[in-house]
Design a protein around this motif. Structure first.
Motif, short mmCIF file in Angstrom:
data_model
loop_
_atom_site.label_atom_id
_atom_site.label_comp_id
_atom_site.label_asym_id
_atom_site.label_seq_id
_atom_site.Cartn_x
_atom_site.Cartn_y
_atom_site.Cartn_z
N UNK A 169 -25.46 -25.79 -31.43
CA UNK A 169 -24.37 -25.57 -30.48
C UNK A 169 -23.01 -25.74 -31.15
N UNK A 170 -22.90 -26.73 -32.00
CA UNK A 170 -21.64 -26.94 -32.72
C UNK A 170 -21.34 -25.78 -33.67
N UNK A 171 -22.40 -25.26 -34.30
CA UNK A 171 -22.22 -24.14 -35.22
C UNK A 171 -21.78 -22.89 -34.47
N UNK A 172 -22.37 -22.64 -33.30
CA UNK A 172 -21.98 -21.48 -32.50
C UNK A 172 -20.52 -21.60 -32.06
N UNK A 173 -20.11 -22.80 -31.68
CA UNK A 173 -18.73 -23.02 -31.25
C UNK A 173 -17.75 -22.71 -32.38
#
Length: 217
Positions: free
Chosen positions: A94-98
């Protein structure tokens, strides 16, 4: 008549399992064909182990031997991922997608694709996905032939590493990362085209494993 060897397949599928594979392939193909950007919305992934020493492939490990010598053997290595670890993977995802896909992050218009490993289907993981409103693309059980990591990425990643011995974890990580970075963006894009084609092959085979698919062994 010609004498042949049995072909390895992940499982002897029941009619019910074939029908489920067929249903999901048809549904996913319909979504792909109805939206030209659909594949761009999918985040797919899986876990795999990269070892300090990964035996060569059957072809790589072939060697000459005298009739009196024993047949060479290689043991297959196996590990599992637990649900707690996988939740941490999803948090990092999720952090990478953000960071890397801000448009998808802001719209929330993306789907997670993974297989049906016990860690992925556990209540803990499903609760996490539900809490963060993460939609999932359906994947039938026993179907590595239509999972991009299995039919394409992991074999592509591991082939350069096979037969080499690495002394420590850092060396393993460095070589695995280099092998991953050596795969071009174009190759990744082509993988998704192959994914769509494999759905079509599955439909043509009426849900059974199709000729030419090579599930990981």
């Amino acid at each position: 008549m010609t004498r042949v060897c049995a072909k390895f397949i992940p499982k002897l599928l029941s009619d019910q399992q074939k029908n489920l594979r067929l249903e999901i392939a048809q549904d996913n193909l319909e979504m792909i064909n109805s939206d030209e950007n659909f594949l761009k919305k999918i985040i797919t992934g899986d876990e795999t182990w990269v070892y300090g020493y990964d035996p060569e492939t059957k072809q790589q490990s072939s060697q000459w031997k005298f009739p009196s010598e024993p047949w060479p053997k290689n043991a297959r290595q196996s590990q599992t991922i637990n649900k707690e670890y996988y939740v941490e993977v999803l948090k990092r995802l999720r952090n990478a997608i953000r960071r890397k896909r801000p448009q998808l992050w802001e719209s929330g218009d993306w789907l997670l694709h993974h297989d049906n490993a016990p860690a992925h289907t556990s209540n803990l993981v499903q609760q996490y996905l539900s809490k963060h409103s993460i939609a999932q693309l359906r994947q039938p059980p026993y179907s590595p032939d239509i999972a991009p990591c299995d039919f394409w990425l992991f074999p592509r990643l591991k082939m350069p590493l096979k037969g080499h011995r690495f002394d420590n974890k850092q060396t393993v990580e460095t070589n695995a990362t280099n092998a991953l970075k050596a795969i071009s963006k174009t190759d990744f894009q082509e993988c998704f085209n192959k994914w769509k084609h494999r759905y079509k092959q599955l439909v043509q085979s009426n849900g059974d494993y199709f000729e030419g698919c090579h599930p990981p062994g």
